[in-house]
Write a protein that holds these residues in place. Structure first.
Motif, PDB file in Angstrom:
ATOM      1  N   THR A  40      34.948  53.817  70.407  1.00  0.00           N
ATOM      2  CA  THR A  40      34.660  52.388  70.304  1.00  0.00           C
ATOM      3  C   THR A  40      35.811  51.557  70.848  1.00  0.00           C
ATOM      4  O   THR A  40      35.596  50.549  71.551  1.00  0.00           O
ATOM      5  N   THR A  69      22.200  45.250  67.437  1.00  0.00           N
ATOM      6  CA  THR A  69      22.020  44.731  66.084  1.00  0.00           C
ATOM      7  C   THR A  69      22.557  43.310  65.956  1.00  0.00           C
ATOM      8  O   THR A  69      23.124  42.756  66.909  1.00  0.00           O
ATOM      9  N   GLU A  70      22.370  42.722  64.771  1.00  0.00           N
ATOM     10  CA  GLU A  70      22.847  41.367  64.526  1.00  0.00           C
ATOM     11  C   GLU A  70      24.370  41.288  64.553  1.00  0.00           C
ATOM     12  O   GLU A  70      24.943  40.236  64.845  1.00  0.00           O
ATOM     13  N   THR A  71      25.031  42.392  64.260  1.00  0.00           N
ATOM     14  CA  THR A  71      26.493  42.393  64.222  1.00  0.00           C
ATOM     15  C   THR A  71      27.119  42.728  65.561  1.00  0.00           C
ATOM     16  O   THR A  71      28.340  42.693  65.700  1.00  0.00           O
ATOM     17  N   GLY A  72      26.315  43.052  66.547  1.00  0.00           N
ATOM     18  CA  GLY A  72      26.846  43.361  67.871  1.00  0.00           C
ATOM     19  C   GLY A  72      26.102  44.516  68.512  1.00  0.00           C
ATOM     20  O   GLY A  72      25.174  45.092  67.925  1.00  0.00           O
ATOM     21  N   GLU A 100      26.135  48.268  69.890  1.00  0.00           N
ATOM     22  CA  GLU A 100      26.824  49.548  69.777  1.00  0.00           C
ATOM     23  C   GLU A 100      26.715  50.264  71.129  1.00  0.00           C
ATOM     24  O   GLU A 100      25.826  51.079  71.357  1.00  0.00           O
TER      25      GLU A 100
END
Length: 279
Positions: free
Chosen positions: A40, A237-240, A242
């Protein structure tokens, strides 16, 4: 076929054009493969690196070797199998009827059928959604299976008509003299001779359903009924985003298409060109 020898300058230009086209097509895939092997921290590092410094298969374990992804693959294969049987069956009968029989309105019906190919999928998504909800098949594998089948029938009819027209009608007539019905003669005599077209049509059905996102996304909602491409989208996703698992799943989804085409490319090309020339 007669081949033309190119002059040195023209040959260099031709090879350059082919290499440029290959690079344009393959560079995004290679970048995705590289990203799928990065951590990541390395994915978000600046400046980016083409090759992963510390390759890892964590993204593949998370995205591909997971029960959810395998369920998406199973759902897609189930829809492909059902659509393949339904669309090829209907297309075979329709192509045979339009080749072997003369009836009023035949050309108009063919023109009307082929014109549906030009309708973009996004133009009918809302009506398809409303019908699926009203009938009670929304968020089931039956809904995309029926839509894909209806979507592919006109293309398959166009593909198979050329092969059926290339088979002499006298073969079916001989079978009828021996006691077969017209449909029985078609099934026993003509269909076995259509295998290049059937293989090409099967590959076409598989590729178009496997790569489709819009219809599968519009007609399914729950995770249990997602197809492959919709499952890949779930990594946004809503958080970013992947990026590592997303690229791993995307590369994994390419492998069956490449493998299928590599194994059957001769039959696929023979089927497409045979149907186009003989029709």
């Amino acid at each position: 076929m007669r081949r033309t020898r190119l002059r040195p300058g023209a040959a260099v230009a031709a090879y350059g054009a082919v290499l440029l086209a290959c690079a344009f097509a393959l560079l995004p895939v290679l970048w995705g493969l590289s990203t799928s092997l990065k951590t990541t921290q390395e994915v978000h590092a600046w400046p980016p690196s083409w090759l992963p410094v510390a390759p890892t298969f964590d993204n593949w374990r998370l995205a591909v070797f997971d029960a959810r992804f395998m369920r998406y693959v199973g759902n897609t294969l189930l829809v492909v199998a059902g659509s393949l049987v339904l669309s090829l069956g209907l297309a075979l009968l329709a192509a045979w009827a339009t080749v072997r029989f003369r009836f009023r309105g035949r050309e108009g019906l063919l023109l009307l059928m082929w014109s549906t190919i030009m309708v973009p999928g996004i133009a009918v998504v809302v009506p398809l959604y409303a019908v699926a909800v009203e009938v009670g098949i929304y968020d089931t594998l039956l809904a995309p299976g029926l839509v894909f089948s209806a979507w592919l029938v006109p293309t398959l009819v166009w593909l198979l008509r050329g092969f059926i027209a290339a088979v002499p009608a006298e073969l079916e007539e001989s079978a009828q003299i021996d006691g077969c019905t017209p449909l029985g003669a078609f099934a026993r005599v003509t269909v076995p001779l259509l295998w290049p077209g059937l293989v090409a049509g099967s590959i076409l059905v598989f590729v178009m359903i496997w790569n489709d996102f819009l219809i599968a996304y519009s007609l399914t909602l729950s995770d249990e009924n997602r197809l492959v491409q919709v499952g890949i989208y779930a990594f946004m996703t809503e958080t970013g985003v992947e990026y590592g698992p997303l690229c791993a799943a995307a590369i994994a989804s390419i492998i069956p298409i490449v493998a299928l085409y590599a194994a059957l490319q001769r039959y696929f090309i023979q089927g497409l060109t045979g149907g186009a020339v003989k029709g």
